[in-house]
Write a protein that holds these residues in place. Structure first.
Motif, mmCIF file in Angstrom:
data_model
loop_
_atom_site.group_PDB
_atom_site.id
_atom_site.type_symbol
_atom_site.label_atom_id
_atom_site.label_comp_id
_atom_site.label_asym_id
_atom_site.label_seq_id
_atom_site.Cartn_x
_atom_site.Cartn_y
_atom_site.Cartn_z
ATOM 1 N N ARG A 19 0.822 -1.204 0.000
ATOM 2 C CA ARG A 19 0.000 0.000 0.000
ATOM 3 C C ARG A 19 0.856 1.254 0.000
ATOM 4 O O ARG A 19 1.892 1.326 0.644
ATOM 5 C CB ARG A 19 -0.900 0.028 1.249
ATOM 6 N N THR A 20 0.375 2.252 -0.728
ATOM 7 C CA THR A 20 1.096 3.513 -0.796
ATOM 8 C C THR A 20 1.126 4.223 0.545
ATOM 9 O O THR A 20 0.218 4.071 1.367
ATOM 10 C CB THR A 20 0.436 4.447 -1.835
ATOM 11 N N ALA A 21 2.158 5.025 0.748
ATOM 12 C CA ALA A 21 2.261 5.790 1.981
ATOM 13 C C ALA A 21 1.075 6.729 2.163
ATOM 14 O O ALA A 21 0.696 7.060 3.281
ATOM 15 C CB ALA A 21 3.559 6.589 1.984
ATOM 16 N N PHE A 22 0.463 7.155 1.041
ATOM 17 C CA PHE A 22 -0.676 8.054 1.134
ATOM 18 C C PHE A 22 -1.880 7.376 1.784
ATOM 19 O O PHE A 22 -2.806 8.044 2.201
ATOM 20 C CB PHE A 22 -1.068 8.558 -0.259
ATOM 21 N N ALA A 23 -1.882 6.031 1.841
ATOM 22 C CA ALA A 23 -3.036 5.323 2.391
ATOM 23 C C ALA A 23 -2.687 4.518 3.629
ATOM 24 O O ALA A 23 -3.458 3.681 4.061
ATOM 25 C CB ALA A 23 -3.633 4.406 1.337
ATOM 26 N N PRO A 30 -5.508 11.229 9.668
ATOM 27 C CA PRO A 30 -5.686 11.685 8.282
ATOM 28 C C PRO A 30 -4.547 11.215 7.405
ATOM 29 O O PRO A 30 -3.399 11.114 7.834
ATOM 30 C CB PRO A 30 -5.694 13.211 8.417
ATOM 31 N N ALA A 31 -4.850 10.899 6.135
ATOM 32 C CA ALA A 31 -3.812 10.508 5.182
ATOM 33 C C ALA A 31 -2.976 11.722 4.824
ATOM 34 O O ALA A 31 -3.451 12.858 4.868
ATOM 35 C CB ALA A 31 -4.449 9.917 3.930
ATOM 36 N N PRO A 32 -1.701 11.528 4.490
ATOM 37 C CA PRO A 32 -0.872 12.664 4.079
ATOM 38 C C PRO A 32 -1.462 13.349 2.853
ATOM 39 O O PRO A 32 -2.113 12.725 2.028
ATOM 40 C CB PRO A 32 0.471 12.003 3.750
ATOM 41 N N ALA A 33 -1.250 14.668 2.753
ATOM 42 C CA ALA A 33 -1.716 15.407 1.586
ATOM 43 C C ALA A 33 -1.031 14.865 0.332
ATOM 44 O O ALA A 33 0.159 14.566 0.334
ATOM 45 C CB ALA A 33 -1.431 16.892 1.759
ATOM 46 N N PHE A 34 -1.791 14.750 -0.757
ATOM 47 C CA PHE A 34 -1.248 14.191 -1.980
ATOM 48 C C PHE A 34 -0.582 15.274 -2.819
ATOM 49 O O PHE A 34 -1.087 16.396 -2.941
ATOM 50 C CB PHE A 34 -2.357 13.533 -2.805
ATOM 51 N N SER A 35 0.554 14.929 -3.430
ATOM 52 C CA SER A 35 1.172 15.757 -4.456
ATOM 53 C C SER A 35 1.950 14.843 -5.377
ATOM 54 O O SER A 35 2.424 13.779 -4.967
ATOM 55 C CB SER A 35 2.106 16.816 -3.856
ATOM 56 N N GLU A 108 -9.555 9.145 -4.810
ATOM 57 C CA GLU A 108 -10.009 10.451 -5.264
ATOM 58 C C GLU A 108 -9.171 11.522 -4.584
ATOM 59 O O GLU A 108 -8.974 11.491 -3.364
ATOM 60 C CB GLU A 108 -11.484 10.647 -4.928
ATOM 61 N N VAL A 109 -8.656 12.464 -5.393
ATOM 62 C CA VAL A 109 -7.885 13.587 -4.870
ATOM 63 C C VAL A 109 -8.772 14.826 -4.946
ATOM 64 O O VAL A 109 -9.153 15.267 -6.024
ATOM 65 C CB VAL A 109 -6.594 13.807 -5.685
ATOM 66 N N ASP A 110 -9.102 15.374 -3.784
ATOM 67 C CA ASP A 110 -9.958 16.553 -3.692
ATOM 68 C C ASP A 110 -9.164 17.650 -2.993
ATOM 69 O O ASP A 110 -9.144 17.734 -1.769
ATOM 70 C CB ASP A 110 -11.231 16.229 -2.921
ATOM 71 N N GLY A 111 -8.467 18.468 -3.782
ATOM 72 C CA GLY A 111 -7.546 19.434 -3.186
ATOM 73 C C GLY A 111 -6.421 18.678 -2.500
ATOM 74 O O GLY A 111 -5.806 17.779 -3.072
ATOM 75 N N PRO A 112 -6.153 18.979 -1.228
ATOM 76 C CA PRO A 112 -5.121 18.230 -0.512
ATOM 77 C C PRO A 112 -5.628 16.911 0.061
ATOM 78 O O PRO A 112 -4.843 16.110 0.588
ATOM 79 C CB PRO A 112 -4.730 19.194 0.611
ATOM 80 N N ASN A 113 -6.952 16.671 -0.019
ATOM 81 C CA ASN A 113 -7.547 15.507 0.629
ATOM 82 C C ASN A 113 -7.531 14.293 -0.294
ATOM 83 O O ASN A 113 -7.684 14.404 -1.502
ATOM 84 C CB ASN A 113 -8.982 15.820 1.064
ATOM 85 N N PHE A 205 -4.633 7.814 -8.692
ATOM 86 C CA PHE A 205 -5.117 8.952 -7.926
ATOM 87 C C PHE A 205 -5.779 9.896 -8.919
ATOM 88 O O PHE A 205 -5.124 10.420 -9.825
ATOM 89 C CB PHE A 205 -3.956 9.649 -7.204
ATOM 90 N N ILE A 206 -7.082 10.097 -8.767
ATOM 91 C CA ILE A 206 -7.863 10.819 -9.775
ATOM 92 C C ILE A 206 -8.434 12.089 -9.168
ATOM 93 O O ILE A 206 -9.070 12.063 -8.105
ATOM 94 C CB ILE A 206 -9.003 9.930 -10.320
ATOM 95 N N GLU A 207 -8.198 13.180 -9.849
ATOM 96 C CA GLU A 207 -8.692 14.478 -9.400
ATOM 97 C C GLU A 207 -10.218 14.483 -9.405
ATOM 98 O O GLU A 207 -10.858 14.041 -10.362
ATOM 99 C CB GLU A 207 -8.160 15.555 -10.344
ATOM 100 N N ARG A 208 -10.800 14.983 -8.311
ATOM 101 C CA ARG A 208 -12.251 15.141 -8.283
ATOM 102 C C ARG A 208 -12.624 16.321 -9.183
ATOM 103 O O ARG A 208 -12.156 17.447 -8.970
ATOM 104 C CB ARG A 208 -12.749 15.393 -6.864
ATOM 105 N N PRO A 209 -13.443 16.092 -10.209
ATOM 106 C CA PRO A 209 -13.781 17.193 -11.133
ATOM 107 C C PRO A 209 -14.690 18.225 -10.474
ATOM 108 O O PRO A 209 -15.475 17.914 -9.566
ATOM 109 C CB PRO A 209 -14.482 16.471 -12.280
ATOM 110 N N GLN A 210 -14.585 19.446 -10.965
ATOM 111 C CA GLN A 210 -15.426 20.536 -10.492
ATOM 112 C C GLN A 210 -16.408 20.929 -11.596
ATOM 113 O O GLN A 210 -16.173 20.656 -12.777
ATOM 114 C CB GLN A 210 -14.566 21.736 -10.102
ATOM 115 N N PRO A 211 -17.527 21.572 -11.246
ATOM 116 C CA PRO A 211 -18.487 21.990 -12.276
ATOM 117 C C PRO A 211 -17.819 22.841 -13.352
ATOM 118 O O PRO A 211 -17.046 23.750 -13.051
ATOM 119 C CB PRO A 211 -19.521 22.793 -11.474
ATOM 120 N N GLY A 212 -18.093 22.521 -14.612
ATOM 121 C CA GLY A 212 -17.541 23.262 -15.737
ATOM 122 C C GLY A 212 -16.126 22.873 -16.113
ATOM 123 O O GLY A 212 -15.573 23.416 -17.076
#
Length: 517
Positions: A19-23, A30-35, A108-113, A205-212
């Protein structure tokens, strides 16, 4: 063509890293912030560790699925991720099992979450011959892959846009196209006289899309026995869908043949290569040629063949501007297949975003008797040894669609035909073969039959006989010639272009004639 992204051993050569360190955070921490840079550093460190091929076990019902049973499972559209989020994208998962026995994790990557997306047997529907009750209450340690949906062709319907499934395979669509060829994250020792190693994307790791939002970001871990990697993808839908790739690669071990931006496709037969096929269809292929654009502006076109023995071709380049597997023939009349619709299969063009230096584009053509096999591979091989401890970075942009290759003022090669040499009254001679190459457009359009046009033909291991250059109609020229060969121990190589008033007016046609083709 099969609807799966890869076949047989390609799909079976999968592995699962720890498992990745992010998980790894547990106990409610809390999981470490993703980058992406943190992911790069993590995979760099993993390259210094021995490969752990441990995999999570699948529930028995999924592990025992055969090919037909696996195809009877579909993701439930009402379970799609982001379905009710008011955004343009939706995500669906592929079930594990069948050929895909080593699951991947998706976050799912939602900002730093960061949030792990968990799927169960209830997220899928089960058609005959399966009994849906057998899969009730089945928890899953991961899935086989995923696909993103987007309103590509019309605003009221979300079409399938891009899919990742099996090893490091993925494929995408441009507007109006249907699935055909595939890409991979990396190729290791393909057609190198030894077992091929198949790195795989272990986590996404997939970015959570925003409207538009139009473009979407995807990141992935890649790992195998001799390599680790961190990949970033930016997907932008369109007439030609763009996928920008940033590949950071770390070698655990020496690699004899490292393939960058690998492409895989299917070529069964076409206008230049029909030997042995009794079929009502004139052509059957997902791609009909390899196109290479050099720094000098030269464009090389190499029609594909289905050889009787493995065929390898290497095209040297420095500061290459691009290469791709192209479906140039878009005329239904030349396929006559209302189900496969080969005229709608996408082409795929690779455009380096940095100077890749010296290297080769390698084309592998593998004998095949069935159109379910992806028997064509093409990729970039950087010059110099690929040694353990090396850190590499390759950035490139992929264009998936009907006409993704860059425009040109040169006349294009539109047709290549071959057959037995000599005249209609000649007896068949296996050492004599006829070649017919046609060029259209560009500088050829305004000139007449009396123009100062000459063929520039180069051959190796053969003698040219009966050359003839013809204008068929304005802007459309044909060059016909026979080749006679005495030495069958090696193939004959050839190249051809048309020169107008001393200046190259066309793409450069490249071909390889093997003794049994």
């Amino acid at each position: 063509m099969t609807s799966s992204l890869c076949l047989g051993s390609l799909a079976g050569a999968l592995s699962l890293a720890p498992r990745t360190a992010f998980a790894q955070a547990g106990g409610g921490a809390p999981a470490p912030a993703f980058s992406f840079e943190a992911l790069v550093e993590q995979m760099r460190q993993k390259a210094g560790e021995s490969f752990d091929g441990t995999v999570a076990e699948l529930p028995e019902r999924f592990a025992a699925l055969d090919y037909d049973q696996y195809r009877a499972i579909r993701f439930r559209p009402d379970k799609a991720v982001w379905r009710d989020a008011g955004v343009s994208y939706e995500m669906q998962a592929f079930p594990p099992g069948g050929l895909y026995t080593k699951p991947v994790q998706i976050y799912e990557v939602d900002g730093p979450n960061l949030r792990e997306l968990h799927f169960t047997g209830a997220d899928f529907e089960y058609r005959e011959p399966l009994n849906a009750a057998d899969f009730e209450g089945q928890d899953l340690p991961g899935v086989a892959g995923f696909r993103l949906h987007y309103p590509l062709n019309r605003p009221e319907y979300k079409d399938e846009l891009i899919a990742f499934l099996g090893s490091s395979y993925f494929r995408a669509l441009g507007k109006g196209s249907i699935y055909g060829l595939s890409a991979r994250g990396l190729a290791i020792d393909t057609a190198a006289g030894k077992p091929e190693e198949f790195p795989r994307f272990t986590r996404f790791f997939i970015e959570r899309p925003q409207p538009g939002q139009n473009s979407l970001k995807i990141w992935a871990e890649l790992e195998s026995e001799r390599v680790t990697g961190a990949y970033a993808f930016v997907v932008t839908p369109g007439i030609n869908t763009e996928v920008e790739v940033d590949a950071r690669i770390f070698l655990r071990g020496d690699v004899d043949r490292l393939g960058i931006a690998p492409l895989t496709s299917m070529y069964l037969f076409g206008e230049n290569d029909r030997l042995g096929f009794d079929d009502f269809r004139p052509e059957v292929h997902d791609s009909d040629g390899l196109l290479i654009l050099h720094d000098s502006g030269e464009r090389q076109w190499r029609p594909l063949v289905n050889p009787r023995n493995l065929g390898l071709s290497f095209f040297s380049a420095e500061k290459i501007k691009g290469f791709g597997l192209i479906q140039r023939d878009r005329n239904f009349e030349n396929y006559q297949d209302t189900e496969a619709k080969y005229e709608r299969r996408p082409s795929l063009w690779i455009e380096p975003l940095d100077d890749w230096g010296k290297g080769h584009v390698m084309l592998a053509e593998i004998p095949s008797q069935k159109e379910i096999h992806d028997n064509i591979a093409a990729f970039w091989i950087p010059s110099g040894p690929a040694k353990a401890g090396a850190e590499l970075r390759f950035r490139y942009r992929m264009y998936w669609g009907r006409e993704p290759e860059p425009g040109t003022e040169l006349a294009q090669i539109t047709d290549t035909r071959t057959g037995h040499g000599g005249s209609a009254a000649s007896d068949y001679d296996p050492a004599l073969r006829k070649f017919v190459v046609e060029f259209r457009g560009g500088p050829l359009m305004p000139v007449g039959r009396d123009a100062n046009i000459e063929p520039k033909l180069w051959v190796q291991n053969a003698e040219v006989r009966n050359p003839l250059l013809q204008q068929l109609q304005p802007g459309h020229w044909r060059f016909i010639f026979d080749l006679y060969r005495q030495d069958n121990s090696s193939p004959s190589e050839m190249s051809l272009s048309l020169v107008l008033d001393g200046k190259t007016a066309t793409e450069t046609w490249m071909y390889q004639w093997n003794k049994t083709v």
